[in-house]
Design an enzyme around this catalytic site. Structure first.
Site, PDB file in Angstrom:
ATOM      1  N   SER A 109      23.925 -12.961  15.010  1.00  0.00           N
ATOM      2  CA  SER A 109      23.801 -14.190  15.401  1.00  0.00           C
ATOM      3  C   SER A 109      24.634 -15.275  14.907  1.00  0.00           C
ATOM      4  O   SER A 109      25.718 -14.749  14.330  1.00  0.00           O
ATOM      5  CB  SER A 109      22.394 -14.703  15.149  1.00  0.00           C
ATOM      6  N   ASN A 110      24.321 -16.442  14.864  1.00  0.00           N
ATOM      7  CA  ASN A 110      25.546 -17.320  14.372  1.00  0.00           C
ATOM      8  C   ASN A 110      24.547 -18.707  13.876  1.00  0.00           C
ATOM      9  O   ASN A 110      23.412 -18.675  13.939  1.00  0.00           O
ATOM     10  CB  ASN A 110      26.377 -17.910  15.571  1.00  0.00           C
ATOM     11  N   HIS A 111      25.204 -19.673  13.336  1.00  0.00           N
ATOM     12  CA  HIS A 111      24.470 -20.921  12.729  1.00  0.00           C
ATOM     13  C   HIS A 111      24.052 -22.068  13.439  1.00  0.00           C
ATOM     14  O   HIS A 111      23.537 -22.888  13.038  1.00  0.00           O
ATOM     15  CB  HIS A 111      25.442 -21.358  11.535  1.00  0.00           C
ATOM     16  N   SER A 112      24.121 -21.780  15.070  1.00  0.00           N
ATOM     17  CA  SER A 112      23.783 -22.919  15.793  1.00  0.00           C
ATOM     18  C   SER A 112      22.272 -23.185  15.503  1.00  0.00           C
ATOM     19  O   SER A 112      21.400 -22.292  15.519  1.00  0.00           O
ATOM     20  CB  SER A 112      24.050 -22.716  17.126  1.00  0.00           C
TER      21      SER A 112
ATOM     22  N   ALA B  64      25.842 -21.602  21.447  1.00  0.00           N
ATOM     23  CA  ALA B  64      26.858 -20.881  20.800  1.00  0.00           C
ATOM     24  C   ALA B  64      26.525 -19.373  21.151  1.00  0.00           C
ATOM     25  O   ALA B  64      25.738 -18.826  20.471  1.00  0.00           O
ATOM     26  CB  ALA B  64      26.705 -21.055  19.355  1.00  0.00           C
TER      27      ALA B  64
END
Ligand code: PMT
Length: 405
Positions: free
Chosen positions: A210-213, A277
């Site tokens: 995943s990512n930090h959004s 994101a």
């Protein structure tokens, strides 16, 4: 925190006698903090629960509690005519009946008759009274006359009974108010689709890429669009941000699910804003069982490309000759201008919001952001560092401007 939709708006808050009166003191306080000018009218029964001084203290304004002893008997006309919104909260069964029948026996009911603005009522009552046919008929009559009725919530009431009759909490009340105040805004009648938050690409049933959004920027865009009168669909990954009131919310997990959710509703949209994101890659063959660390060696995860949703929409738009205004984001840590320009062209966007995600005050998770908007014909607009809400408002204003010229 000041909010441009509520700033300097004149809101008349009528409070009738229910235990839920205390919630209206909080509402009056939050509306005042957002910049609204809140004139409170208390019925006699309301004053058994709360005092005029409570509301005067939180609004800093005169509180009206009696029909005849103030600046003359036409004060209600002045209040009713100058208001941007009349909200009756809590509205008891008795006050609802009086409003439905046009009674004019106290300051609140005469002001309601003099009001030329949108009227919103928030019924709150105990003991199953809300379900009584008499109350329901009054509610239906008010609705038929254009009054907005905020449905009470289910839950435990003051008597200890569980049922439908609780006044919604302040955040939800403000959501209703914003929707009513914004309904004739510049985006009235427009359908806006916004994506927000991260995608999660499963590796196995317990792990993902995943990512930090956080979804903050996309959620703020959704609220800004509602404030401007739009019908908003918000597709989010798994986020913790509260979803703005009045938004049609769809939750997804993966990029493929986001692609499918976007394509399912794209036909109805006037504007698409891709603030999500989106993971560019996903594990090709996610394991069906948890990968065990006791296995031999370290697993290698083969990745495959996710669909580019914006490019898919662009292709759909070309085939269908659709009038869709497309806004993308570019999350960049370097060469932001060149990268932004290249994504603007490659993804066939009308506007791109270039977001420096290398710092702590901008980009992922932060409460603030700074954006450079790039468009065709060398359009370049700097939106300086400010709250994500204010950034969202600036972006939506630019979109509205470009749509109407
Ligand atoms: O959510 P917050 O914590 O508030 O943070 C906000 C944000 C940093 C996530 C947001 O402002 C932002 O920059 N969003 C875009 C992030 C991103 O994926 O950028 P990108 O440069 O990788 O993608 C470019 C554009 O193509 C984006 O509009 C993206 O949504 C879209 N895209 C990307 C990949 C893909 N497979 N399909 C797409 O449509």
């Amino acid at each position: 925190m000041s909010n441009s939709l509520l700033d300097s708006k004149r809101i008349v808050l009528g409070v009738s006698g229910s235990i839920a009166c205390y919630k209206s003191a909080d509402l009056a306080s939050k509306l005042t903090q957002a910049g609204a000018l809140v004139d409170v009218i208390l019925t006699e029964a309301a004053q058994q629960f709360v005092t005029p001084l409570t509301f005067q203290a939180v609004t800093g304004r005169t509180v009206y509690s009696d029909l005849w002893n103030r600046d003359g008997h036409v004060q209600h006309v002045k209040l009713g005519e100058s208001a941007d919104l009349l909200l009756v909260s809590p509205a008891t069964a008795h006050t609802l009946a009086k409003l439905a029948q046009g009674f004019a026996d106290n300051f609140l009911t005469v002001t309601a008759l003099a009001a030329r603005c949108p009227v919103v009522v928030a019924p709150a009552m105990d003991g199953g009274m809300f379900a009584h046919p008499a109350v329901q008929e009054n509610v239906a009559l008010l609705r038929a006359r254009g009054v907005v009725v905020i449905e009470p919530k289910e839950g435990r009431m003051a008597s200890g009974l569980v049922g439908k009759g609780r006044l919604p909490e302040t955040a939800e009340m403000i959501g209703h108010i914003r929707r009513v105040l914004g309904r004739n805004g510049v985006l009235a009648g427009k359908h806006v689709l916004i994506s927000a938050g991260p995608t999660q690409e499963p590796i196995d049933p317990v792990r993902f890429i995943s990512n930090h959004s956080s979804g903050k920027q996309g959620v703020a865009l959704a609220q800004a669009a509602v404030d401007m009168g739009a019908e908003v669909t918000l597709i989010t990954g798994r986020i913790h941000e509260p979803i703005p009131f009045g938004v049609n919310h769809v939750q997804i997990q993966t990029a493929v699910e986001l692609h499918d959710a976007v394509m399912a509703v794209i036909q109805e949209q006037d504007i698409l804003i891709m603030a999500a994101a989106v993971g560019d890659f996903r594990p090709k063959n996610p394991a069906t069982q948890k990968i065990k660390k006791e296995m031999d060696g370290v697993p290698t995860i083969e990745l495959t490309r996710n669909p580019d949703i914006t490019v898919a929409v662009r292709a759909w738009k070309a085939v269908n000759h659709a009038e869709l205004f497309m806004v993308g984001f570019a999350a960049e840590t370097q060469n932001w201008l060149e990268n932004g320009q290249s994504k603007l062209a490659r993804k066939g966007l009308d506007l791109i919001a270039v977001n420096d995600v290398g710092g702590t005050q901008t980009g992922f998770r932060s409460a603030t952001n700074a954006i450079t908007l790039l468009g065709k014909d060398d359009l370049m607009i700097e939106i300086p560092l400010q709250s994500k809400e204010a950034v969202a408002e600036a972006i939506m204003k630019q979109v509205a401007k470009m749509l109407t010229v």
